[in-house]
Write an enzyme that holds these catalytic residues in place. Structure first.
Site, PDB file in Angstrom:
ATOM      1  N   ASP A  37      -7.300  -6.617   2.856  1.00 32.90           N
ATOM      2  CA  ASP A  37      -6.877  -5.266   2.463  1.00 32.90           C
ATOM      3  C   ASP A  37      -6.101  -4.647   3.615  1.00 32.90           C
ATOM      4  O   ASP A  37      -6.217  -5.079   4.766  1.00 32.90           O
ATOM      5  CB  ASP A  37      -8.090  -4.385   2.124  1.00 32.90           C
ATOM      6  N   ASP A  63      -0.912  -6.067   5.168  1.00 31.51           N
ATOM      7  CA  ASP A  63      -0.165  -5.523   4.026  1.00 31.51           C
ATOM      8  C   ASP A  63       0.331  -6.716   3.203  1.00 31.51           C
ATOM      9  O   ASP A  63       0.947  -7.636   3.768  1.00 31.51           O
ATOM     10  CB  ASP A  63       1.012  -4.704   4.591  1.00 31.51           C
ATOM     11  N   ASN A  90      -4.978  -8.913  -6.320  1.00 35.21           N
ATOM     12  CA  ASN A  90      -5.406  -7.660  -6.947  1.00 35.21           C
ATOM     13  C   ASN A  90      -4.814  -6.389  -6.340  1.00 35.21           C
ATOM     14  O   ASN A  90      -4.741  -5.359  -6.998  1.00 35.21           O
ATOM     15  CB  ASN A  90      -6.951  -7.621  -6.874  1.00 35.21           C
ATOM     16  N   TYR A 156       5.978   1.737 -11.585  1.00 33.64           N
ATOM     17  CA  TYR A 156       4.683   1.076 -11.811  1.00 33.64           C
ATOM     18  C   TYR A 156       4.752   0.220 -13.077  1.00 33.64           C
ATOM     19  O   TYR A 156       4.344  -0.942 -13.073  1.00 33.64           O
ATOM     20  CB  TYR A 156       3.581   2.141 -11.932  1.00 33.64           C
TER      21      TYR A 156
HETATM   22  N1  LIG Z   1      -7.556   1.983 -11.631  1.00 34.83           N
HETATM   23  C1  LIG Z   1      -6.799   1.853 -12.705  1.00 34.83           C
HETATM   24  O1  LIG Z   1      -6.790   2.737 -13.590  1.00 34.83           O
HETATM   25  C2  LIG Z   1      -5.951   0.605 -12.881  1.00 34.83           C
HETATM   26  C3  LIG Z   1      -5.442   0.349 -14.153  1.00 34.83           C
HETATM   27  C4  LIG Z   1      -4.649  -0.771 -14.322  1.00 34.83           C
HETATM   28  C5  LIG Z   1      -4.398  -1.626 -13.274  1.00 34.83           C
HETATM   29  N2  LIG Z   1      -4.922  -1.342 -12.054  1.00 34.83           N
HETATM   30  C6  LIG Z   1      -4.599  -2.254 -10.954  1.00 34.83           C
HETATM   31  O2  LIG Z   1      -5.795  -2.717 -10.359  1.00 34.83           O
HETATM   32  C7  LIG Z   1      -5.507  -3.159  -9.030  1.00 34.83           C
HETATM   33  C8  LIG Z   1      -6.580  -2.617  -8.107  1.00 34.83           C
HETATM   34  O3  LIG Z   1      -6.434  -1.201  -8.019  1.00 34.83           O
HETATM   35  P1  LIG Z   1      -7.654  -0.180  -8.057  1.00 34.83           P
HETATM   36  O4  LIG Z   1      -7.526   0.594  -9.301  1.00 34.83           O
HETATM   37  O5  LIG Z   1      -8.907  -0.877  -7.751  1.00 34.83           O
HETATM   38  O6  LIG Z   1      -7.191   0.813  -6.899  1.00 34.83           O
HETATM   39  P2  LIG Z   1      -7.810   1.093  -5.452  1.00 34.83           P
HETATM   40  O7  LIG Z   1      -6.794   1.941  -4.773  1.00 34.83           O
HETATM   41  O8  LIG Z   1      -9.196   1.607  -5.580  1.00 34.83           O
HETATM   42  O9  LIG Z   1      -7.843  -0.358  -4.792  1.00 34.83           O
HETATM   43  C9  LIG Z   1      -6.646  -1.019  -4.428  1.00 34.83           C
HETATM   44  C10 LIG Z   1      -6.826  -1.673  -3.068  1.00 34.83           C
HETATM   45  O10 LIG Z   1      -5.591  -2.289  -2.687  1.00 34.83           O
HETATM   46  C11 LIG Z   1      -5.335  -1.978  -1.323  1.00 34.83           C
HETATM   47  N3  LIG Z   1      -3.908  -2.005  -1.058  1.00 34.83           N
HETATM   48  C12 LIG Z   1      -2.969  -1.131  -1.486  1.00 34.83           C
HETATM   49  N4  LIG Z   1      -1.770  -1.478  -1.015  1.00 34.83           N
HETATM   50  C13 LIG Z   1      -1.950  -2.588  -0.264  1.00 34.83           C
HETATM   51  C14 LIG Z   1      -1.085  -3.404   0.473  1.00 34.83           C
HETATM   52  N5  LIG Z   1       0.222  -3.126   0.549  1.00 34.83           N
HETATM   53  N6  LIG Z   1      -1.594  -4.484   1.106  1.00 34.83           N
HETATM   54  C15 LIG Z   1      -2.918  -4.747   1.066  1.00 34.83           C
HETATM   55  N7  LIG Z   1      -3.796  -4.007   0.372  1.00 34.83           N
HETATM   56  C16 LIG Z   1      -3.317  -2.929  -0.282  1.00 34.83           C
HETATM   57  C17 LIG Z   1      -5.899  -0.571  -1.133  1.00 34.83           C
HETATM   58  O11 LIG Z   1      -6.160  -0.267   0.232  1.00 34.83           O
HETATM   59  C18 LIG Z   1      -7.161  -0.636  -1.986  1.00 34.83           C
HETATM   60  O12 LIG Z   1      -8.264  -1.063  -1.235  1.00 34.83           O
HETATM   61  C19 LIG Z   1      -4.104  -2.674  -8.727  1.00 34.83           C
HETATM   62  O13 LIG Z   1      -3.201  -3.754  -8.849  1.00 34.83           O
HETATM   63  C20 LIG Z   1      -3.841  -1.640  -9.804  1.00 34.83           C
HETATM   64  O14 LIG Z   1      -2.467  -1.484 -10.088  1.00 34.83           O
HETATM   65  C21 LIG Z   1      -5.700  -0.254 -11.831  1.00 34.83           C
END
Ligand SMILES: NC(=O)c1ccc[n+]([C@@H]2O[C@H](COP(=O)([O-])OP(=O)(O)OC[C@H]3O[C@@H](n4cnc5c(N)ncnc54)[C@H](O)[C@@H]3O)[C@@H](O)[C@H]2O)c1
Length: 282
Positions: A37, A63, A90, A156
């Site tokens: 992360d 990153d 993810n 997005y």
């Molecule tokens: N939460 C929702 O409603 C939702 C819906 C559809 C899809 N998603 C997808 O699920 C996945 C996980 O997201 P989430 O909802 O758990 O959000 P979140 O923000 O809680 O977790 C995402 C994690 O990714 C890390 N991250 C972000 N950019 C990064 C980078 N450049 N390099 C390394 N790490 C990075 C963040 O620090 C965080 O820990 C994402 O791909 C998101 O698009 C989420």
């Protein structure tokens, strides 16, 4: 959930939300973990929690836009565990705006993290996963926004259509070479996570915080749609329960919100019928 003792599970975006809950579930089921992360504080806290629970955990702060760092993460994971049974690509971020006003730097950032970050994970992990010649899985997190368009977040939506379609192509290519690796794509609608706070880790060099668009009512209203929807989303434990259950069944398209299924079939009917997309009031 199956027993994962002796299995290795690698997860990007593991420090929060869906990735964090995946890490907790696989640790509880006995897996060895490799967690990555950009958020060092949350990742360290998670590693400590899981190690205190008896899990073996390797972690890396980087990153996903940084390919050499992703390569190093894959190398360390294979070196530590010998093979990789599950790789969750993810990590992801979100932005909002109209296509004609949103700063171009938002597009660069979104596509670099949500699309090229996924490609980086595939390029770093899949050759070793093919070579190990064991049944194993690459799981890319797209979104319901990879199957249905919403007007709030164009970059997005474009990034998630891209990650979904590239996962389809990846699976076709794995089939084409007779590999034991299978690809899967996760398509959640809203889940209660930190996604709406993703700007906090944005590399300042990719970001002009003074861009006037960020001070417009349009931008604020669109951000309010995202932040306002999060508390009404599916609890992350329920989303991850579905992801693991469907993965264990071998499902390719992992849908966590069945209420959207009619809209997905409706979209396909609309496409072959030549129908214009319908604007839903915010
Ligand atoms: N939460 C929702 O409603 C939702 C819906 C559809 C899809 N998603 C997808 O699920 C996945 C996980 O997201 P989430 O909802 O758990 O959000 P979140 O923000 O809680 O977790 C995402 C994690 O990714 C890390 N991250 C972000 N950019 C990064 C980078 N450049 N390099 C390394 N790490 C990075 C963040 O620090 C965080 O820990 C994402 O791909 C998101 O698009 C989420």
């Amino acid at each position: 959930m199956q027993d994962y003792h002796g299995k290795a599970v690698a997860i990007t975006g593991a420090a929060n939300g869906i990735g964090q809950e995946l890490a907790r579930r696989f640790a509880a089921a006995g897996a060895q973990l490799a967690l990555a992360d950009i958020d060092a504080d949350h990742l360290d806290a998670l590693v400590k929690e899981l190690e205190e629970g008896g899990a073996q955990v390797l972690s890396a702060v980087f990153d996903v836009r940084d390919y050499p760092a992703m390569e190093a993460f894959a190398r360390e994971t294979f070196a530590a565990y010998g093979s990789v049974d599950l790789f969750f690509n993810n990590a992801g971020v979100i932005s909002v705006g109209t296509v004609w006003e949103q700063p171009l730097s938002d597009w660069d950032w979104l596509l670099d993290v949500n699309v090229k970050g996924v490609v980086h994970g595939i390029k770093a992990f899949v050759p070793g996963m093919i070579a190990q010649d064991l049944p194993c899985h690459v799981v890319n997190t797209s979104s319901i926004a990879g199957l249905l368009t919403v007007e709030n977040s164009p970059a997005y939506v474009a990034s998630k259509f891209a990650s979904l379609s590239l996962t389809e192509v990846l699976d076709l290519q794995l089939q084409g070479v007779g590999s034991k690796v299978t690809a899967h794509v996760v398509c959640p609608a809203v889940v209660q996570t930190d996604l709406d706070n993703c700007l906090r880790h944005r590399d300042p060099s990719t970001y002009d915080a003074d861009d006037p668009y960020y001070r417009t009512d349009d931008y604020r209203a669109r951000m309010a749609v995202v932040t306002g929807s999060m508390p009404h989303g599916l609890p992350v434990v329920d989303a991850v329960e579905t992801i693991i259950t469907e993965l264990e069944k071998g499902t390719f398209y992992i849908l966590t919100h069945p209420a959207y299924n009619p809209a997905i079939t409706g979209r396909v009917a609309g496409i072959v019928g030549g129908v214009r997309p319908t604007l839903v009031a915010r």
